[in-house]
Design a protein around this motif. Sequence first.
Motif, mmCIF file in Angstrom:
data_model
loop_
_atom_site.group_PDB
_atom_site.id
_atom_site.type_symbol
_atom_site.label_atom_id
_atom_site.label_comp_id
_atom_site.label_asym_id
_atom_site.label_seq_id
_atom_site.Cartn_x
_atom_site.Cartn_y
_atom_site.Cartn_z
ATOM 1 N N ALA A 175 -70.241 12.003 32.734
ATOM 2 C CA ALA A 175 -69.606 12.700 33.272
ATOM 3 C C ALA A 175 -70.815 13.240 32.216
ATOM 4 O O ALA A 175 -72.137 14.292 32.328
ATOM 5 C CB ALA A 175 -68.787 13.270 33.805
ATOM 6 N N GLY A 178 -74.522 12.658 32.222
ATOM 7 C CA GLY A 178 -75.168 12.804 33.565
ATOM 8 C C GLY A 178 -75.396 14.255 32.906
ATOM 9 O O GLY A 178 -76.581 14.622 33.263
ATOM 10 N N VAL A 343 -72.190 18.267 41.013
ATOM 11 C CA VAL A 343 -72.626 16.873 41.692
ATOM 12 C C VAL A 343 -71.657 15.806 40.478
ATOM 13 O O VAL A 343 -70.874 15.270 40.972
ATOM 14 C CB VAL A 343 -73.775 16.655 41.173
ATOM 15 N N LEU A 344 -71.416 16.421 39.163
ATOM 16 C CA LEU A 344 -71.701 15.674 38.143
ATOM 17 C C LEU A 344 -69.240 15.463 37.968
ATOM 18 O O LEU A 344 -68.608 14.528 38.104
ATOM 19 C CB LEU A 344 -70.998 16.356 36.495
ATOM 20 N N PRO A 347 -69.324 12.781 41.890
ATOM 21 C CA PRO A 347 -70.264 12.621 42.259
ATOM 22 C C PRO A 347 -71.119 11.479 43.324
ATOM 23 O O PRO A 347 -72.100 10.860 43.486
ATOM 24 C CB PRO A 347 -70.357 11.808 40.825
ATOM 25 N N ALA A 352 -73.404 16.184 46.783
ATOM 26 C CA ALA A 352 -74.522 15.457 45.353
ATOM 27 C C ALA A 352 -75.009 14.168 45.873
ATOM 28 O O ALA A 352 -76.095 14.585 45.629
ATOM 29 C CB ALA A 352 -73.094 14.410 44.638
ATOM 30 N N SER A 356 -79.695 14.869 45.393
ATOM 31 C CA SER A 356 -79.996 13.473 44.682
ATOM 32 C C SER A 356 -80.360 12.943 46.014
ATOM 33 O O SER A 356 -81.530 12.670 44.958
ATOM 34 C CB SER A 356 -78.970 13.111 44.120
ATOM 35 N N ARG A 369 -75.934 11.627 38.093
ATOM 36 C CA ARG A 369 -75.249 11.174 39.741
ATOM 37 C C ARG A 369 -75.013 9.594 39.061
ATOM 38 O O ARG A 369 -73.943 9.085 39.091
ATOM 39 C CB ARG A 369 -75.707 10.735 41.186
ATOM 40 N N ALA A 372 -72.762 8.865 36.446
ATOM 41 C CA ALA A 372 -71.824 8.935 36.997
ATOM 42 C C ALA A 372 -71.018 8.426 37.852
ATOM 43 O O ALA A 372 -69.456 7.674 37.454
ATOM 44 C CB ALA A 372 -71.318 10.572 36.936
ATOM 45 N N THR A 373 -71.231 7.259 38.141
ATOM 46 C CA THR A 373 -70.852 6.471 39.298
ATOM 47 C C THR A 373 -71.533 5.776 39.941
ATOM 48 O O THR A 373 -73.462 6.045 39.473
ATOM 49 C CB THR A 373 -70.737 7.423 40.549
#
Lengths: 425, 309
Positions: A175, A178, A343-344, A347, A352, A356, A369, A372-373
């Motif tokens: 995060a 990101g 979003v974070l 994610p 999100a 995105s 994103r 983060a994932t």
Amino acid sequence: MWFIVARSEFLRRVRSKMFLVSTLLVPLLIVGFGVAGGAMAVAAMETGTHNVGVVDSTGRVVTRFAQTERFNVSTFPSEADVRQRLDDGRLDAYVVIPANVLDTTAVVRYVATRGAGLITQEQLRSEVNDAVRQLRLDAAGLSPEAQQLLKRTPRWEASERSGEGETASRAVAGAALGFGMGFVIYLVMLLYGQMVMMGVMEEKQHRVLEVMASSVRPFDLLMGKVLGIGAVGLVQMAVWLGAVATLGLFAGGIAGLFIDPASLNLPTGTSGDELLAASGVTMPSIGPGLVVAFLAFFLGGYLLYASLFAAVGSAVEQQQDAQSLLLPLMMPVVLSFVALQAVLTNPDGPVAQALSLVPFFSPILMPARMAATDVPAWEVIVSLALLVAAFLGAIWLSARIYRVGILSYGKKPTLRDLARWVRTA
Amino acid sequence: MPLLEVENVTKRYGAFTAVDGVSFTAQPGRIVGLLGPNGAGKTSTIRMITRITTPDEGTIRIGGEPLGPQHQRRMGYLPEERGLYRKLKVGEQLVYFGELRGLSRADARARTTRWLERLGLMDWAGKKTEELSKGMQQKVQFASALLHEPDLLILDEPFSGLDPVNAELLKTTVLEERAKGKTILFASHRMEQVEQMCDDLCLIARGRVVLAGPVREVKQRFARDVVHLEFDGDDGFLDRLAAEQAVRVVERGPGTAEVQLLDGTPPRRVLDAALGSVHELYRFSLDTPSLQDIFVRTVGETARVAGGS
């Protein structure tokens, strides 16, 4: 033809002193501010000893104060005494501990001169709290061993499972990464988009555009300018990223300066990297995929916004006139920065996911994103394809506005004028 | 065969018709003067030739082909509003413009050096353009228009704001280009320059061509109806002749006058009136009108016709 324009725009800027200064100075400033801020915080914690008076009606709390060099504790029988000494300047602060503090949630009063500072209060408060807690535990008949056990909180280790097995969790670090990437893209996109706008505006102000338009197609001119300045941005980013990467190598060491091992119940000799691991922060692993995606979305976003910034620049003569035209352009940029937090936090959520994919938001949100994932590949590809399509549309639109805009002087154009130019050009 | 052919070209900006069915041609080795008062449509016409804008109607041809992007390199354009990158060095600027017109980098460099030497700007090559005086900037702009040896040279008010020495330098250069067989389009509202330099002229007013042809022919179309006088003494006879509608005073100064004979006034009437008034008469000559005078007469008439309709 656009290449000649791009090369000239690039070289002109890279050779300027402004570029050299900002490229070198920004990372230095960031590091400088970081170090200075940390150093000041540390220095602030160690500003001499404070004279603290304690009126302890229980007579027992003060005896349990841990040894600390920061306070010069003296006890007094009544509040009148300590108040007098505070007024005389012999005390910096005093604490009044009521007699019933051990049984109830009685109020402990803290009085200080203005200069005593927040840290003094926080430290005194934890001294009193710890002492009261211990006394209560003693009263409950808990052995010293049991009390030690109570202090030991379990260590926490977060991992995440995926197809490739188990790795240290990147939730926190991801995060943070990101957010950092989103912020950098946001900043650079705006900065360089405006630079394109200023460049076009300057050419228009100094009437260079007429000569240029008689030699080069507006599309080549626009493309060359956007790409040339974009290359300047890339070079600057590369330098900054290099600086960050170098800094990352020493992250443990730097953290060691600021994190007290004792607060994590680790021995004092613990290395910085172990400290970071213990506090739940894993240095994010920046894979090549993420780097490529970051650059691709940065470029796509820059191209999209810069070509629209250029259109605005060609339409106006002075920067003040650009404000009303810039508003609809700035809105999605600012909005995506606002959405970045949401979003974070989640994610993989639908918000999100949706945002995105949208071209005006994806340059900031998708790389964030991805940090983060694990974003499915198809989403990244669709998002990028939409972004490229939006860029092509934008540059087509801009070239049309540009054709008319560069020869329009005098009147301050409105959005409606721009729409008319697009239709008639 | 003309290098440039402009045929029935019209350009409208909203409800305003800036150029209205303009036609003219320009031949290699000749200078065409595109003349007209401010706002007549000269710059609008030039912008269509340089492909900055496109005509709403009509066609423009270069060497017989319809105008296309490939022709821009064959043109050198000196716009009325001079435009240079202020932060670029003089040399860099010229090399850049040369490259944009299709020169290789090395070639653009060599020609930049040659032109800077020729225009006496060599010492300024490394200076930023904004450090140069207006006149010097204009010479740089002039060099940028000629650097790639264009077949068609388009000069919009090329001498405005230049001191006589530099104006003469640029004039000589333009005449040299003509001698090399280049086609030159020279837009101006300064008649005396056109009279000295141009072979052909095309007079535009209110977006229309009102007079066109070789300068000598155009002048021949106008009768010898202008009298120049130089004298000592009382010039009251001019007022009397004008009051009687016999002449129109074109210009008058201390001891000099230029008058146009109106409605078949015999030259002798002016001579008699002058001799009856002045101490001494040094010059009395009957001439064709100057371009400036033709310009005023023609544009004045169009204005009157347009105003009356």
